[in-house]
Design a protein around this motif. Structure first.
Motif, PDB file in Angstrom:
ATOM      1  N   TYR A  20       2.396 -17.483  -1.581  1.00 52.80           N
ATOM      2  CA  TYR A  20       3.626 -18.546  -1.303  1.00 52.80           C
ATOM      3  C   TYR A  20       5.066 -18.006   0.219  1.00 52.80           C
ATOM      4  N   LYS A  21       4.810 -17.691   0.887  1.00 53.60           N
ATOM      5  CA  LYS A  21       5.323 -16.961   2.040  1.00 53.60           C
ATOM      6  C   LYS A  21       5.099 -18.436   3.215  1.00 53.60           C
ATOM      7  N   GLU A  24       5.595 -21.578   1.084  1.00 56.23           N
ATOM      8  CA  GLU A  24       7.607 -21.706   1.686  1.00 56.23           C
ATOM      9  C   GLU A  24       7.782 -22.827   3.104  1.00 56.23           C
ATOM     10  N   ASP A  29      14.607 -25.816   3.395  1.00 55.99           N
ATOM     11  CA  ASP A  29      14.918 -24.632   2.359  1.00 55.99           C
ATOM     12  C   ASP A  29      16.037 -24.713   1.062  1.00 55.99           C
ATOM     13  N   LYS A  43      13.814 -22.038  -1.913  1.00 58.36           N
ATOM     14  CA  LYS A  43      12.492 -21.666  -1.677  1.00 58.36           C
ATOM     15  C   LYS A  43      12.245 -20.347  -2.523  1.00 58.36           C
ATOM     16  N   PHE A  46      10.963 -21.353  -6.136  1.00 55.10           N
ATOM     17  CA  PHE A  46       9.341 -21.877  -5.486  1.00 55.10           C
ATOM     18  C   PHE A  46       8.500 -20.450  -5.834  1.00 55.10           C
ATOM     19  N   ARG A  47       8.765 -19.382  -5.390  1.00 54.65           N
ATOM     20  CA  ARG A  47       7.913 -18.207  -5.549  1.00 54.65           C
ATOM     21  C   ARG A  47       7.802 -17.389  -6.378  1.00 54.65           C
TER      22      ARG A  47
END
Length: 69
Positions: A20-21, A24, A29, A43, A46-47
């Protein structure tokens, strides 16, 4: 910004790896993801959502081709 085939391949690889890092980095943002009345904003959300979702659902993206334009 125009994305290349390598960008799409990197996105798919990150998605399938649950990275995920890296995923994104493809989004602004303050982006929003909406699907079937459900909305994820930003973000961090989202994670959090996808980490939870992928605990229960196996989801894989298959890259079948790149067709720019």
């Amino acid at each position: 910004m125009r994305f290349t085939e390598q960008d799409y391949l990197a996105y798919v690889a990150a998605f399938n790896a649950r990275d995920y890092k890296t995923l994104e980095t493809f989004f602004a943002d303050d982006f929003a993801l909406e699907n079937a009345g459900f909305k994820v904003q930003g973000k961090a959300a989202f994670r959090e959502f996808y980490a939870f979702f992928h605990d229960y659902i196996r989801e894989t993206v298959l890259f079948r081709g790149f067709y720019p334009g």
